[in-house]
Design an enzyme around this catalytic site. Sequence first.
Site, PDB file in Angstrom:
ATOM      1  N   TYR A 152       0.851  -1.192   0.000  1.00  0.00           N
ATOM      2  CA  TYR A 152       0.000   0.000   0.000  1.00  0.00           C
ATOM      3  C   TYR A 152       0.885   1.239   0.000  1.00  0.00           C
ATOM      4  CZ  TYR A 152      -3.201   3.597   1.701  1.00  0.00           C
ATOM      5  OH  TYR A 152      -3.943   4.744   1.836  1.00  0.00           O
ATOM      6  N   GLU A 240      -3.288   7.809  -3.853  1.00  0.00           N
ATOM      7  CA  GLU A 240      -3.346   6.526  -3.159  1.00  0.00           C
ATOM      8  C   GLU A 240      -3.219   5.394  -4.168  1.00  0.00           C
ATOM      9  OE1 GLU A 240      -7.092   5.347  -1.344  1.00  0.00           O
ATOM     10  OE2 GLU A 240      -6.046   4.598   0.425  1.00  0.00           O
TER      11      GLU A 240
END
Length: 431
Positions: A152, A240
Amino acid sequence: MAASRSVRVGGALRGLAAKSPLFARAQGVQVTHKRWLNLQEYQSKKLMADNGVTVQRFFVAETAKDALEAAKKLKAREIVLKAQILAGGRGKGVFSSGLKGGVHLTKDPDVVGKLAKQMLGYNLATKQTAKEGVKVNKVMVAEALDISRETYLAILMDRACNGPVIVGSPQGGVDIEEVAATNPELIFKEEIDIFEGIKDNQALRMAENLGFDGPLQQQAADQIKKLYHLFLKVDATQVEVNPFGETPEGQVVCFDAKINFDDNAEFRQEEIFAMDDTSENDPIETEAANYDLKYIGMDGNIACFVNGAGLAMATCDIIDLHGGKPANFLDLGGGVQESQVYQAFKLLSADPRVEAILVNIFGGIVNCAIIANGITKACRELELKVPLVVRLEGTNVHEAKRILNESGLPIMAAIDLDDAAKKAVASVANK
Ligand code: GDP
Ligand code: MN
């Protein structure tokens, strides 16, 4: 509501949410600011590709036929078909057509066509959308790559450290919120000095923390730096990438992309803002705008009817403080007419999630008696079924209170905001 566009974060959660979208989501809070422009994945990936960030080859389609054509044109060993909506969690989402999963892998272009048919024109509901989901108008047809590891990565403007922060975890993939909640030690942060920029050792350290080894570490660091430069260049508030993955062939790839932009930068990001896709805007928001009312949807059950953004925020926070959750707020603004009050109530009471309405108006420019007349008219004509708590203060408030008292309607009067919030929360809890 178009969940990813709406929002705001209440009280104590705000600090956490400001730190990271994933912390916020782990708390069940949506952090995307109402004003922040949000682009679709395919648009964000185009920006990334143009700036040296590695993404898969892809096409965008609006019909099943075009999706099939695109799948053939890709000539890929495997294809990934992805519904384009602004909310995340698509992989685990469900379509109103019955199809499960907003992200599908297949080797057969014909299957792409068939799946696209069950996506396009249907609503996709995910953890991040309202229950009814969001209509899918476009799909992305991309070359699928094998993923050996999912990490991530996010870059965001963090209020607490007055600048950009890179947040990463070696445990990426669809359940990152879970990681943030249960294994916070697996979340790494790198604060960037916006004047000095990202340092090589910072990018390398993040790559290492994400678990990239050997030559992959340098490659990941390079991607992180490019993402950071893109973040600055486009005036993003958040980039993101989940998953930020590696392939068995030794490539670091951004498999997903979500970029939010600072609306204050609109004047110098014309091309980006021209890409704004309003089809996911909340229809209530649009309807409210027709009456010069500002509506912002949230995911609770107490409707807030206020005047002024400051009062709206205060009202939401105090509801939060007393254990309630705002469903929305509707801002009346300044020069208000009785008919607007009526329209506002009509909008609020039409929302099935609303279980109580809290009116919190401070009459400065606004005359409280006009509000009171609007309220009583709306209550009678709309046969309001939910509890109504009213707190009025300011200009002509005595007359307003008289109107409400003499109306004979079951309106709960509140002496101040605290009292109003307590009564609204209690009325919902007692149901
Ligand atoms: P999200 O669910 O909305 O976050 O959509 P993503 O784009 O992140 O896709 C969901 C999941 O699908 C990812 O976490 C991956 O596990 C998987 N996925 C997406 N693209 C690919 C791909 O090209 N190859 C493989 N093997 N899996 C993929
Ligand atoms: Mn994702």
